[in-house]
Motif scaffolding. Structure first.
Motif, PDB file in Angstrom:
ATOM      1  N   CYS A 121       0.638  -1.730  -0.284  1.00  0.00           N
ATOM      2  CA  CYS A 121      -0.372   0.008  -0.465  1.00  0.00           C
ATOM      3  C   CYS A 121       0.881   1.331  -0.493  1.00  0.00           C
ATOM      4  N   ARG A 122       2.124   1.140   1.088  1.00  0.00           N
ATOM      5  CA  ARG A 122       2.470   3.017   0.870  1.00  0.00           C
ATOM      6  C   ARG A 122       3.957   2.308   0.261  1.00  0.00           C
ATOM      7  N   ASN A 123       4.221   1.435  -0.936  1.00  0.00           N
ATOM      8  CA  ASN A 123       5.249   0.914  -1.516  1.00  0.00           C
ATOM      9  C   ASN A 123       6.714   0.921  -0.801  1.00  0.00           C
ATOM     10  N   LEU A 124       6.301   0.570   0.243  1.00  0.00           N
ATOM     11  CA  LEU A 124       7.809   0.681   1.224  1.00  0.00           C
ATOM     12  C   LEU A 124       9.311   0.075   0.455  1.00  0.00           C
ATOM     13  N   ARG A 147      -1.797   4.069  -0.443  1.00  0.00           N
ATOM     14  CA  ARG A 147      -2.853   4.480  -0.108  1.00  0.00           C
ATOM     15  C   ARG A 147      -3.297   3.778   1.853  1.00  0.00           C
ATOM     16  N   GLU A 148      -4.005   4.827   1.839  1.00  0.00           N
ATOM     17  CA  GLU A 148      -4.218   4.034   3.877  1.00  0.00           C
ATOM     18  C   GLU A 148      -4.783   2.317   4.156  1.00  0.00           C
ATOM     19  N   LEU A 149      -4.256   1.302   5.049  1.00  0.00           N
ATOM     20  CA  LEU A 149      -4.802   0.936   4.123  1.00  0.00           C
ATOM     21  C   LEU A 149      -6.895   0.200   4.790  1.00  0.00           C
ATOM     22  N   ARG A 168      -9.376 -11.077  10.713  1.00  0.00           N
ATOM     23  CA  ARG A 168      -9.846 -10.465  11.999  1.00  0.00           C
ATOM     24  C   ARG A 168      -8.389  -9.595  12.343  1.00  0.00           C
ATOM     25  N   LEU A 169      -7.158  -9.739  11.906  1.00  0.00           N
ATOM     26  CA  LEU A 169      -6.503  -8.286  11.819  1.00  0.00           C
ATOM     27  C   LEU A 169      -7.118  -7.293  11.258  1.00  0.00           C
ATOM     28  N   PHE A 170      -7.316  -7.831   9.907  1.00  0.00           N
ATOM     29  CA  PHE A 170      -7.656  -6.751   9.113  1.00  0.00           C
ATOM     30  C   PHE A 170      -9.137  -5.949   9.151  1.00  0.00           C
ATOM     31  N   ALA A 171      -9.734  -7.140   9.639  1.00  0.00           N
ATOM     32  CA  ALA A 171     -10.406  -5.801  10.487  1.00  0.00           C
ATOM     33  C   ALA A 171     -10.907  -5.111  11.347  1.00  0.00           C
ATOM     34  N   ALA A 172      -9.510  -5.610  12.425  1.00  0.00           N
ATOM     35  CA  ALA A 172      -8.873  -5.116  13.849  1.00  0.00           C
ATOM     36  C   ALA A 172      -9.128  -3.213  13.206  1.00  0.00           C
ATOM     37  N   LEU A 173      -8.849  -3.075  11.771  1.00  0.00           N
ATOM     38  CA  LEU A 173      -7.757  -2.400  12.015  1.00  0.00           C
ATOM     39  C   LEU A 173      -8.777  -1.305  11.096  1.00  0.00           C
TER      40      LEU A 173
END
Length: 329
Positions: A121-124, A147-149, A168-173
């Motif tokens: 998302c942030r091209n790190l 883009r913001e996750l 679960r982890l994605f939903a938490a964010l």
């Protein structure tokens, strides 16, 4: 006196680690290893083995010939989740229960997926390479559609332990998370969608399901073409589910803006493979689940299941439908 159970441990788990795992069994078990690291060494060691701790690193394959050679084989423990290195049909026909280590690395893989998605998302990785090369791409980074996750729609293909923890982890964010699996999960903390619908509504697609005859090529060119333009792909499943050529084609067409790949059609990935030089790809050598915690979980899962077999208790995580009580031959 009953002869000790003969436990044949295949690489890559270290010998001292395996010996330590089963030391508490005392005279009830004997741990042995192939004398040579080739096919001949495997076939020579199998006839006297009661239990096999299989190879998850693609060296020793328990195919039909190997199963036929293992005349005393009573149980196979795969120290991994995937069992595509085993001939399940041959083992099932021989009445040999096969167990995997389901769930041992679910958190580790899910965290890798989350980290990979953030990096895409942030091209790190791209920014890191540019700065190391002497550049200062401050303006270019802003032009690469960062883009913001939390604003991304996440689709998870496969909803076993890894898929569920990933969701679960994605939903938490704050992400909107959907999933597809062959059997819908009542009460899942994500929205079920049919596969083609999931593809069409996923800004980030996560592939996390086993490789089987039914899943090989499942995410091919036609399905990748259903993704929204500029979608991102994270694959922690197995090579061949989303074939490398199909992923490259989707990247080159712009349908995929980036991909994070831990698995490949052929491993190791050939040195001249075009994925190695693709600017929009984050590469990993099939190590998404290789955290300290997951390795400890794996050792415990293998130790406990093989110990249960030796002591006459039911084993866990049978994957081929054979009864979980191991009967010595």
């Amino acid at each position: 006196m009953t002869a000790p159970w003969r436990i044949l441990s295949l690489p890559p788990i270290g010998r001292e680690v395996v010996r330590g795992m089963f030391e508490p069994l005392g005279d009830a078990a004997e741990v042995v290893f192939p004398q040579t690291g080739d096919r001949a060494g495997l076939l020579a060691a199998l006839p006297s083995a009661d239990i096999v701790i299989a190879d998850f690193a693609r060296g020793f394959v328990l195919d039909a010939e190997a199963v036929a050679a293992a005349r005393r084989l009573s149980f196979v423990q795969m120290p991994a989740v995937g069992v595509d290195r085993l001939d399940l049909a041959a083992l099932t026909a021989a009445g040999v229960p096969v167990a995997n280590a389901a769930g041992f690395n679910a958190r580790g893989v899910a965290e890798w997926v989350l980290g990979a998605a953030l990096a895409l998302c942030r091209n790190l990785a791209w920014g890191d390479r540019a700065v190391r090369a002497g550049g200062w791409p401050q303006t270019e980074m802003g032009g690469r559609n960062p883009r913001e996750l939390h604003d991304q729609r996440v689709g998870v293909v496969g909803f076993g332990a890894i898929g569920q923890e990933t969701a679960r982890l994605f939903a938490a964010l704050g992400c909107t998370v959907s999933y597809w699996t062959r059997r819908r999960r009542p009460g899942a903390a994500a929205t079920y969608r049919e596969l083609d619908d999931l593809m069409a509504t996923s800004d980030i697609l996560v592939v996390a399901l086993p490789l089987t005859d039914g899943t090989r090529g499942l995410i091919g060119p036609e399905r990748l073409a259903l993704l929204p333009a500029g979608a991102l792909l994270v694959n922690v499943a197995r090579g061949g589910i989303a074939p490398d050529d199909a992923v490259l084609g989707a990247l080159d067409s712009g349908r995929l803006a980036g991909a994070a790949l831990d698995v490949f059609d052929r491993e190791p990935l050939p040195p001249d493979h075009p994925l190695r030089s693709h600017e929009e790809v984050l590469l990993s050598p099939h190590t998404a689940g290789a955290s300290v915690q997951s390795q400890l979980n794996l050792i415990a899962a293998v130790r406990d299941n093989v110990t249960a077999a030796v002591q006459g208790r039911d084993v866990q995580n049978i994957v081929n439908g054979v009864k979980p009580q191991v009967i010595r031959r």
